[in-house]
Scaffold this active site. Structure first.
Site, short mmCIF file in Angstrom:
data_model
loop_
_atom_site.label_atom_id
_atom_site.label_comp_id
_atom_site.label_asym_id
_atom_site.label_seq_id
_atom_site.Cartn_x
_atom_site.Cartn_y
_atom_site.Cartn_z
N LYS A 43 4.28 46.98 -5.52
CA LYS A 43 3.33 45.99 -6.06
C LYS A 43 3.86 44.57 -5.91
O LYS A 43 3.11 43.66 -5.51
CB LYS A 43 3.06 46.29 -7.54
CG LYS A 43 2.23 45.23 -8.27
CD LYS A 43 0.84 45.07 -7.68
CE LYS A 43 0.11 43.86 -8.28
NZ LYS A 43 -0.19 44.01 -9.70
N LYS B 3 4.71 35.08 -12.66
CA LYS B 3 5.52 36.19 -13.17
C LYS B 3 5.86 37.17 -12.05
O LYS B 3 7.02 37.58 -11.88
CB LYS B 3 4.76 36.92 -14.28
CG LYS B 3 5.54 38.09 -14.89
CD LYS B 3 4.63 39.09 -15.59
CE LYS B 3 3.94 39.99 -14.60
NZ LYS B 3 3.22 41.13 -15.25
#
Length: 296
Positions: free
Chosen positions: A170, A245
């Site tokens: 991811k 993030k």
């Protein structure tokens, strides 16, 4: 199936709603009451606390914004790990660091429970449409057990490898997405600064060698794509804060593996600069504004 769902924000809310539409009983819990109310309006049940959310649940799904939030949910003072039926399957769809995912999976295993990491790609639009991609890490049998429910919420389900592998895949994907979005915005600004219509330039590039997902599905120029966040003042979608993030996780992983990621590092710097200018809450395609401000 009886499902406990934690985190019903921009991504988790539509995911839970799609499970309800498919006929599953979904109990939700979120720290934001308004989000719970919206989920209830879409057919879910509100759980008064995390412990009661997992009572009787055959599957526990979490979609939370940070590793700290995930650890707090499962291992904190009121952590739910020990309250989950050992026969249940735990699926964490949050995007967190691989080390935390492996730690949680190991602790779940030590207590006789099974947990997989299954972060998603596809954005808020994909969440609403049920066309997400789930990138899973964990035992093959557990991923296959989760597949029928994941396919209610998404179009693609991949097993990247053992626990934590879903998180690694991811962050690789999102690092590339940030690079593509920043490059697409840069190219569009260059064309507009030289007199081109952004819609025409987008069409040209979409059918040429510069074609990419950010350009064709999530165009960052306002007005070019009606349903893209760019045409809604960059509201909704995947926030700059969350992209920062994920880019931080990618760089953290690169440091650990001694990988060379110069373009990832540059994308992180650009998004940090953009966030520090007061754009954290906007969709990540708003990076277009960074170039506009420089060219004005």
């Amino acid at each position: 199936m009886d499902i406990a769902f934690f985190g019903v924000g921009n991504m988790g809310g539509p995911m839970a709603a799609n499970l309800v539409k498919a006929g599953h009983r979904v109990r939700v819990f979120d720290l934001v009451p308004a989000l719970v109310e919206e989920a209830v309006e879409n057919g879910a049940e509100a759980a008064p606390d995390p412990g009661r959310a997992v009572s009787g649940a055959e599957m526990v799904i979490s979609m939370l914004p940070s590793a700290q939030a995930v650890e707090e949910l499962y291992l904190g003072e009121a952590g739910i790990l020990s309250a989950i039926d050992p026969a249940s399957l735990i699926v964490d769809c949050s995007t967190i660091d691989a080390a935390t995912a492996r730690k949680l999976s190991a602790l779940a295993g030590e207590s006789g429970r099974t947990m997989i990491d299954a972060p998603v790609s596809g954005g808020v639009g994909g969440s609403r449409a049920g066309t997400l991609t789930f990138i899973c890490g964990g035992p093959e049998a557990a991923v296959e057990r989760a597949r029928p429910l994941l396919e209610v919420m998404g179009r693609n389900v991949f097993r990247a490898g053992d626990s934590g592998a879903g998180q690694v895949a991811k962050i690789c994907n999102n690092m590339l997405l940030a690079i593509l979005m920043a490059g697409t915005a840069e190219a569009l600004q260059l064309g507009v600064d030289n007199g081109l219509d952004p819609a025409v330039l987008s069409q040209v590039m979409a059918e040429s060698s510069g074609s990419n997902w950010a350009l064709k599905v999530y165009n960052p120029w306002p007005g070019v794509m009606e349903n893209a966040p760019a045409s809604n003042d960059y509201r909704g979608g995947f926030g700059v804060k969350l992209m920062n993030k994920d880019l931080g996780l990618a760089l953290q992983s690169a440091l650990a593996s001694r990988s060379s990621t110069p373009m990832g590092a540059l994308a992180r710097s650009l998004y940090a600069l953009h966030a520090n200018a007061g754009n954290e809450a906007l969709d990540f395609s708003s990076i277009q504004r960074l170039y506009a401000s420089r060219s004005a």
